[in-house]
Design an enzyme around this catalytic site. Structure first.
Site, short mmCIF file in Angstrom:
data_model
loop_
_atom_site.label_atom_id
_atom_site.label_comp_id
_atom_site.label_asym_id
_atom_site.label_seq_id
_atom_site.Cartn_x
_atom_site.Cartn_y
_atom_site.Cartn_z
N ASP A 16 -0.96 -1.01 7.83
CA ASP A 16 0.40 -0.51 7.62
C ASP A 16 1.39 -1.13 8.60
O ASP A 16 1.02 -1.43 9.74
CB ASP A 16 0.39 1.03 7.76
CG ASP A 16 1.65 1.65 7.18
OD1 ASP A 16 2.27 1.04 6.28
OD2 ASP A 16 2.02 2.75 7.63
N GLY A 19 6.36 -3.86 6.24
CA GLY A 19 7.78 -3.73 5.88
C GLY A 19 8.65 -3.64 7.13
O GLY A 19 9.67 -4.33 7.24
N ARG A 20 8.23 -2.81 8.08
CA ARG A 20 9.02 -2.65 9.31
C ARG A 20 9.03 -3.95 10.12
O ARG A 20 10.04 -4.30 10.73
CB ARG A 20 8.46 -1.49 10.15
CG ARG A 20 8.94 -0.13 9.66
CD ARG A 20 8.11 0.99 10.21
NE ARG A 20 6.82 1.07 9.54
CZ ARG A 20 5.79 1.78 9.97
NH1 ARG A 20 5.89 2.45 11.09
NH2 ARG A 20 4.67 1.83 9.28
N TRP A 21 7.89 -4.64 10.12
CA TRP A 21 7.83 -5.92 10.83
C TRP A 21 8.90 -6.87 10.30
O TRP A 21 9.59 -7.54 11.07
CB TRP A 21 6.44 -6.53 10.64
CG TRP A 21 6.19 -7.78 11.41
CD1 TRP A 21 5.64 -7.89 12.65
CD2 TRP A 21 6.48 -9.13 10.97
NE1 TRP A 21 5.56 -9.22 13.02
CE2 TRP A 21 6.07 -9.99 12.02
CE3 TRP A 21 7.03 -9.68 9.83
CZ2 TRP A 21 6.21 -11.38 11.93
CZ3 TRP A 21 7.19 -11.06 9.74
CH2 TRP A 21 6.77 -11.90 10.79
N ARG A 29 11.18 -7.50 2.83
CA ARG A 29 9.89 -6.85 3.07
C ARG A 29 8.70 -7.73 2.70
O ARG A 29 7.66 -7.71 3.36
CB ARG A 29 9.82 -5.53 2.29
CG ARG A 29 10.77 -4.45 2.83
CD ARG A 29 10.66 -3.20 1.99
NE ARG A 29 9.31 -2.67 1.98
CZ ARG A 29 8.81 -1.84 2.91
NH1 ARG A 29 9.58 -1.43 3.90
NH2 ARG A 29 7.58 -1.41 2.84
N HIS A 33 4.78 -8.79 4.18
CA HIS A 33 3.46 -8.79 3.51
C HIS A 33 2.80 -10.16 3.64
O HIS A 33 1.58 -10.25 3.81
CB HIS A 33 3.62 -8.41 2.04
CG HIS A 33 4.16 -7.01 1.85
ND1 HIS A 33 3.65 -5.93 2.52
CD2 HIS A 33 5.16 -6.52 1.08
CE1 HIS A 33 4.31 -4.84 2.19
NE2 HIS A 33 5.25 -5.17 1.31
N SER A 62 -2.71 3.45 -4.91
CA SER A 62 -2.32 3.97 -6.22
C SER A 62 -0.84 4.39 -6.20
O SER A 62 -0.16 4.31 -7.23
CB SER A 62 -3.12 5.23 -6.56
OG SER A 62 -4.48 5.07 -6.30
N TRP A 65 2.75 1.85 -6.42
CA TRP A 65 3.50 1.52 -7.65
C TRP A 65 4.89 2.12 -7.60
O TRP A 65 5.80 1.68 -8.30
CB TRP A 65 2.79 2.06 -8.89
CG TRP A 65 1.52 1.36 -9.24
CD1 TRP A 65 0.26 1.83 -9.04
CD2 TRP A 65 1.36 0.06 -9.84
NE1 TRP A 65 -0.67 0.91 -9.47
CE2 TRP A 65 -0.02 -0.18 -9.97
CE3 TRP A 65 2.26 -0.92 -10.27
CZ2 TRP A 65 -0.53 -1.36 -10.52
CZ3 TRP A 65 1.75 -2.10 -10.83
CH2 TRP A 65 0.38 -2.31 -10.94
N LEU A 127 -20.40 -11.52 6.06
CA LEU A 127 -19.46 -10.39 6.17
C LEU A 127 -19.03 -9.98 4.76
O LEU A 127 -18.67 -10.84 3.96
CB LEU A 127 -18.23 -10.80 6.98
CG LEU A 127 -17.10 -9.74 7.04
CD1 LEU A 127 -17.41 -8.67 8.09
CD2 LEU A 127 -15.76 -10.38 7.36
N ARG A 183 -2.00 9.31 9.41
CA ARG A 183 -2.42 9.95 8.17
C ARG A 183 -3.32 8.99 7.39
O ARG A 183 -3.38 7.79 7.67
CB ARG A 183 -1.21 10.38 7.34
CG ARG A 183 -0.20 9.29 7.05
CD ARG A 183 0.94 9.78 6.17
NE ARG A 183 1.97 8.77 6.01
CZ ARG A 183 3.19 8.83 6.57
NH1 ARG A 183 3.54 9.85 7.31
NH2 ARG A 183 4.07 7.85 6.38
#
Ligand code: IPE
Ligand code: IPE
Ligand code: MG
Length: 243
Positions: A16, A19-21, A29, A33, A62, A65, A127, A183
């Site tokens: 996570d 987007g903030r980065w 945004r 990614h 999920s 979207w 791996l 979370r």
């Protein structure tokens, strides 16, 4: 308590903060990614070098979207692009890819690309990299239960576990979330029952090898009790790490 030198066998990561980065750099945004893919490449290499056997990453939930359509399509394109670009090297590096999630919501072209990436790396075993895409913990539990019901099989902890999307790997030992939020966001609801949780304030594109090592160090300090008492664990040292 002695500190073990054991490496978590299975690390799961909620990647996570992309987007903030990007927003902090006045970039769109999707640029975050793209940087997130770079960070993932580095993380895969680092996990492999440290002897981690399984790395499971949350790439698209999920619920994602519900984001603006241009971000959703940007993420779809990025997955296809990243797989096309990264698979040859991953193949050489002994990484086996599984794409985990609901494929029915994805385009046919996308589904073919995912199957190709899996087939291209199917011989590898150094791996295992599970990329959770269009994945949700609630979806996973529901699809497993529905499958058993359709086959007329009894639903038990064992049968349900076998029907889950990650049945090819043991449960995660360490679950990391970057980006500061504490979370689960519908990640591995079933499989994380006894995972050690680690939250990092670093945004995913900034999560480097040193940050990974900090997480592993924190993991080593934990006493995993699996419902037992501390005294029981101390009297049977072998049971300390049930990886
Ligand atoms: C995580 O980064 C990647 C995905 C959910 C696809 P975010 O895009 O959620 O980044 P933030 O949380 O907005 O910074
Ligand atoms: C979780 O991040 C999903 C992924 C990293 C793919 P989100 O950014 O979607 O989670 P929330 O919305 O902050 O809970
Ligand atoms: Mg987020």
């Amino acid at each position: 308590m002695s500190i073990s030198t054991v490496v978590p066998n299975h690390i799961a990561i909620v990647m996570d903060g992309n987007g903030r980065w990007a927003t902090r750099r006045f970039l769109p945004r999707v640029a975050g990614h793209r940087q997130g893919v770079e960070s993932l490449r580095r993380c895969v290499k680092a996990c492999s070098e440290r002897g981690v056997a399984v790395l499971t990453v949350f790439a698209f939930s999920s619920e994602n979207w519900n984001r603006p359509p241009e971000e959703v399509s940007g993420l779809m394109e990025l997955l296809a692009l990243a797989l096309g670009r990264e698979v040859p090297q991953l193949k050489k590096d002994g990484v086996r890819i599984y794409i985990v999630g609901d494929r029915s919501g994805l385009s046919e072209k996308m589904r073919a690309g995912l199957a190709q990436a899996e087939a291209d790396t199917a011989q590898n075993s150094r791996l295992i990299l599970n990329v959770c895409f269009n994945y949700g913990g609630r979806w996973d539990i529901t699809q497993a239960a529905a499958r058993l019901a359709a086959q007329g099989e009894a639903i038990t902890e064992v049968s349900l576990d076998r029907a889950m999307a990650l049945s090819h790997v043991p449960d995660p030992d360490l679950l990391i979330r970057t980006g500061g939020e504490q979370r689960i966001s519908n990640f591995l609801l079933w499989q994380a029952a006894y995972s050690e949780l680690y939250f990092s304030d670093r945004l995913w594109p900034d999560f480097d090898e040193a940050a990974l090592d900090e997480a592993i160090t924190s993991f080593r300090r934990r006493e995993r009790r699996f419902g037992q008492t501390s005294e029981q664990i101390a009297s049977s040292p072998g049971s300390k790490i049930a990886a």
